[in-house]
Design a protein around this motif. Structure first.
Motif, PDB file in Angstrom:
ATOM      1  N   MET A   1      26.055  51.080  51.500  1.00 34.74           N
ATOM      2  CA  MET A   1      26.994  50.925  50.404  1.00 34.74           C
ATOM      3  C   MET A   1      27.009  49.459  49.987  1.00 34.74           C
ATOM      4  O   MET A   1      27.108  48.562  50.803  1.00 34.74           O
ATOM      5  CB  MET A   1      28.381  51.368  50.847  1.00 34.74           C
ATOM      6  N   SER A   2      26.915  49.209  48.708  1.00 31.48           N
ATOM      7  CA  SER A   2      26.878  47.830  48.245  1.00 31.48           C
ATOM      8  C   SER A   2      28.281  47.320  47.948  1.00 31.48           C
ATOM      9  O   SER A   2      29.176  48.072  47.604  1.00 31.48           O
ATOM     10  CB  SER A   2      25.988  47.707  47.015  1.00 31.48           C
ATOM     11  N   ARG A   3      28.429  46.018  48.106  1.00 32.07           N
ATOM     12  CA  ARG A   3      29.686  45.351  47.776  1.00 32.07           C
ATOM     13  C   ARG A   3      29.613  44.894  46.326  1.00 32.07           C
ATOM     14  O   ARG A   3      28.546  44.559  45.838  1.00 32.07           O
ATOM     15  CB  ARG A   3      29.894  44.135  48.688  1.00 32.07           C
ATOM     16  N   ARG A   4      30.741  44.886  45.648  1.00 31.97           N
ATOM     17  CA  ARG A   4      30.805  44.454  44.253  1.00 31.97           C
ATOM     18  C   ARG A   4      31.525  43.123  44.150  1.00 31.97           C
ATOM     19  O   ARG A   4      32.526  42.900  44.832  1.00 31.97           O
ATOM     20  CB  ARG A   4      31.581  45.471  43.412  1.00 31.97           C
ATOM     21  N   PHE A   5      31.003  42.274  43.251  1.00 29.55           N
ATOM     22  CA  PHE A   5      31.610  40.974  42.989  1.00 29.55           C
ATOM     23  C   PHE A   5      31.565  40.707  41.500  1.00 29.55           C
ATOM     24  O   PHE A   5      30.614  41.076  40.826  1.00 29.55           O
ATOM     25  CB  PHE A   5      30.849  39.852  43.714  1.00 29.55           C
ATOM     26  N   VAL A   6      32.592  40.021  41.006  1.00 31.58           N
ATOM     27  CA  VAL A   6      32.622  39.560  39.621  1.00 31.58           C
ATOM     28  C   VAL A   6      32.094  38.133  39.639  1.00 31.58           C
ATOM     29  O   VAL A   6      32.517  37.320  40.468  1.00 31.58           O
ATOM     30  CB  VAL A   6      34.065  39.609  39.053  1.00 31.58           C
ATOM     31  N   ILE A   7      31.165  37.839  38.718  1.00 30.81           N
ATOM     32  CA  ILE A   7      30.512  36.538  38.741  1.00 30.81           C
ATOM     33  C   ILE A   7      30.070  36.144  37.336  1.00 30.81           C
ATOM     34  O   ILE A   7      29.809  37.010  36.505  1.00 30.81           O
ATOM     35  CB  ILE A   7      29.316  36.572  39.715  1.00 30.81           C
ATOM     36  N   GLU A   8      29.995  34.844  37.095  1.00 31.36           N
ATOM     37  CA  GLU A   8      29.431  34.342  35.844  1.00 31.36           C
ATOM     38  C   GLU A   8      27.911  34.350  35.959  1.00 31.36           C
ATOM     39  O   GLU A   8      27.364  34.036  37.015  1.00 31.36           O
ATOM     40  CB  GLU A   8      29.875  32.898  35.582  1.00 31.36           C
ATOM     41  N   GLU A 128      38.303  46.290  38.055  1.00 31.68           N
ATOM     42  CA  GLU A 128      37.292  46.873  38.939  1.00 31.68           C
ATOM     43  C   GLU A 128      37.615  46.702  40.424  1.00 31.68           C
ATOM     44  O   GLU A 128      36.848  47.145  41.264  1.00 31.68           O
ATOM     45  CB  GLU A 128      35.919  46.269  38.628  1.00 31.68           C
ATOM     46  N   GLN A 129      38.736  46.052  40.720  1.00 34.17           N
ATOM     47  CA  GLN A 129      39.135  45.802  42.106  1.00 34.17           C
ATOM     48  C   GLN A 129      37.994  45.176  42.902  1.00 34.17           C
ATOM     49  O   GLN A 129      37.666  45.607  44.010  1.00 34.17           O
ATOM     50  CB  GLN A 129      39.609  47.109  42.766  1.00 34.17           C
ATOM     51  N   ALA A 130      37.390  44.165  42.300  1.00 37.51           N
ATOM     52  CA  ALA A 130      36.268  43.465  42.927  1.00 37.51           C
ATOM     53  C   ALA A 130      36.598  41.972  42.979  1.00 37.51           C
ATOM     54  O   ALA A 130      37.144  41.423  42.021  1.00 37.51           O
ATOM     55  CB  ALA A 130      34.996  43.683  42.121  1.00 37.51           C
ATOM     56  N   PRO A 131      36.276  41.311  44.085  1.00 40.32           N
ATOM     57  CA  PRO A 131      36.552  39.879  44.175  1.00 40.32           C
ATOM     58  C   PRO A 131      35.662  39.054  43.258  1.00 40.32           C
ATOM     59  O   PRO A 131      34.560  39.472  42.895  1.00 40.32           O
ATOM     60  CB  PRO A 131      36.266  39.544  45.640  1.00 40.32           C
ATOM     61  N   ILE A 132      36.151  37.884  42.907  1.00 34.84           N
ATOM     62  CA  ILE A 132      35.415  36.928  42.080  1.00 34.84           C
ATOM     63  C   ILE A 132      34.673  35.973  43.011  1.00 34.84           C
ATOM     64  O   ILE A 132      35.225  35.538  44.028  1.00 34.84           O
ATOM     65  CB  ILE A 132      36.384  36.125  41.190  1.00 34.84           C
ATOM     66  N   VAL A 133      33.441  35.644  42.654  1.00 30.94           N
ATOM     67  CA  VAL A 133      32.692  34.591  43.340  1.00 30.94           C
ATOM     68  C   VAL A 133      32.535  33.460  42.326  1.00 30.94           C
ATOM     69  O   VAL A 133      32.083  33.692  41.209  1.00 30.94           O
ATOM     70  CB  VAL A 133      31.306  35.080  43.812  1.00 30.94           C
ATOM     71  N   THR A 134      32.932  32.248  42.722  1.00 30.23           N
ATOM     72  CA  THR A 134      32.874  31.117  41.802  1.00 30.23           C
ATOM     73  C   THR A 134      32.615  29.822  42.553  1.00 30.23           C
ATOM     74  O   THR A 134      32.814  29.758  43.773  1.00 30.23           O
ATOM     75  CB  THR A 134      34.177  31.000  40.979  1.00 30.23           C
ATOM     76  N   ASP A 135      32.186  28.819  41.818  1.00 33.15           N
ATOM     77  CA  ASP A 135      32.064  27.477  42.384  1.00 33.15           C
ATOM     78  C   ASP A 135      33.095  26.545  41.757  1.00 33.15           C
ATOM     79  O   ASP A 135      33.086  25.348  42.010  1.00 33.15           O
ATOM     80  CB  ASP A 135      30.647  26.929  42.200  1.00 33.15           C
ATOM     81  N   ALA A 168      41.366  43.938  50.248  1.00 34.00           N
ATOM     82  CA  ALA A 168      42.608  43.777  49.482  1.00 34.00           C
ATOM     83  C   ALA A 168      43.826  44.177  50.309  1.00 34.00           C
ATOM     84  O   ALA A 168      44.870  43.536  50.236  1.00 34.00           O
ATOM     85  CB  ALA A 168      42.545  44.572  48.186  1.00 34.00           C
ATOM     86  N   ASP A 169      43.712  45.232  51.108  1.00 29.25           N
ATOM     87  CA  ASP A 169      44.835  45.678  51.925  1.00 29.25           C
ATOM     88  C   ASP A 169      45.277  44.583  52.904  1.00 29.25           C
ATOM     89  O   ASP A 169      46.444  44.442  53.196  1.00 29.25           O
ATOM     90  CB  ASP A 169      44.464  46.938  52.717  1.00 29.25           C
ATOM     91  N   ASP A 170      44.309  43.806  53.393  1.00 23.98           N
ATOM     92  CA  ASP A 170      44.610  42.751  54.364  1.00 23.98           C
ATOM     93  C   ASP A 170      45.396  41.603  53.735  1.00 23.98           C
ATOM     94  O   ASP A 170      46.313  41.073  54.326  1.00 23.98           O
ATOM     95  CB  ASP A 170      43.325  42.197  54.976  1.00 23.98           C
ATOM     96  N   TRP A 171      45.020  41.192  52.526  1.00 26.31           N
ATOM     97  CA  TRP A 171      45.686  40.033  51.945  1.00 26.31           C
ATOM     98  C   TRP A 171      46.906  40.398  51.134  1.00 26.31           C
ATOM     99  O   TRP A 171      47.698  39.545  50.768  1.00 26.31           O
ATOM    100  CB  TRP A 171      44.714  39.151  51.149  1.00 26.31           C
ATOM    101  N   MET A 172      47.104  41.686  50.849  1.00 25.17           N
ATOM    102  CA  MET A 172      48.279  42.116  50.103  1.00 25.17           C
ATOM    103  C   MET A 172      49.443  42.427  51.056  1.00 25.17           C
ATOM    104  O   MET A 172      50.588  42.426  50.638  1.00 25.17           O
ATOM    105  CB  MET A 172      47.978  43.368  49.270  1.00 25.17           C
ATOM    106  N   ALA A 173      49.134  42.688  52.328  1.00 26.07           N
ATOM    107  CA  ALA A 173      50.162  43.050  53.287  1.00 26.07           C
ATOM    108  C   ALA A 173      51.037  41.841  53.603  1.00 26.07           C
ATOM    109  O   ALA A 173      50.560  40.714  53.630  1.00 26.07           O
ATOM    110  CB  ALA A 173      49.518  43.568  54.564  1.00 26.07           C
TER     111      ALA A 173
END
Length: 174
Positions: A1-8, A128-135, A168-173
Motif C-alpha cells: 500500500m502506498s503512502r500519499r503526500f501533498v507536495i509542490e 485528501e487527508q494526506a500530509p504535506i511535504v515541504t522545505d 492523524a489519530d496520533d496527533w489529534m488525540a
C-alpha cells in the motif's frame, strides 16, 4: 500500500531523493505548482543559491515539464482540469512513485496569511487527508500559528514519514 503526500512540483526537481523512496508513494500535486515550473525554468531568478546547483535544478525542472507535456500525460491532465478538485488518473514515474495532479481551487480561505499556492497545498491536504511535504519553514510556522489541522513534514524527515510517519489519530488525540 502506498503512502500519499501533498507536495509542490518543484520539490521533486530540487530533492531527487523524493523519486527514490524506500516504499511506494503517491504525490498529490496541485496543478498550479506545475504551472510555476514554467516560470521558474525561464526566470533569471535563481532557484538555488549556487550556480552549479541552480543549473542542475533548472535542468530537472525542464525534464519534469517535458514529462507533464508528453501527449499521453497531457491527456490525463486535461481530464482533471475541467472540474475543480478532480484528481488526474495516476501518472507513474517509477515502480515506487506515482503523481496524481489535483485541480485545486484556492478560495482565499486564509486571507492574506497564506499565498494561493500555500492555500492549495493545505486545502488539498485537508480534502485528501494526506500530509504535506515541504522545505518551507515559513509555511510550517504558519500552519502551526494558524492552528490549521493538517500534518506537515519537513522534506528532510521524508523517509521517516514514508516508513512509519505519524498517523492523524496520533496527533489529534489529547
Amino acid at each position: 500500500m502506498s503512502r500519499r503526500f501533498v507536495i509542490e512540483a518543484v520539490l521533486v526537481a530540487i530533492y531527487g531523493e523524493l523519486l527514490a523512496p524506500s516504499q511506494p508513494v503517491e504525490y498529490l500535486i496541485p496543478y498550479h505548482t506545475i504551472m510555476e515550473l514554467y516560470e521558474m525554468k525561464d526566470s533569471p531568478e535563481p532557484v538555488m543559491p549556487e550556480a552549479e546547483d541552480d543549473a542542475h535544478v533548472k535542468s530537472k525542472i525542464g525534464e519534469l515539464i517535458a514529462y507533464f507535456d508528453d501527449s499521453f500525460n497531457r491527456k490525463k491532465l486535461e481530464r482533471a482540469l475541467g472540474v475543480p478538485w478532480r484528481i488526474s488518473p495516476p501518472l507513474p514515474i517509477n515502480p515506487n512513485v506515482t503523481f496524481l495532479v489535483v485541480n485545486a481551487a484556492e478560495n482565499a480561505q486564509y486571507g492574506e496569511a497564506l499565498d494561493p499556492i500555500e492555500t492549495e497545498l493545505i486545502l488539498t491536504s485537508m480534502r485528501e487527508q494526506a500530509p504535506i511535504v515541504t522545505d518551507q519553514l515559513e509555511l510550517m510556522g504558519k500552519i502551526i500559528q494558524l492552528e490549521i489541522p493538517v500534518q506537515v513534514y519537513d522534506v528532510y524527515d521524508f523517509e521517516f514519514a514514508v516508513e512509519q510517519g505519524i498517523h492523524a489519530d496520533d496527533w489529534m488525540a489529547p
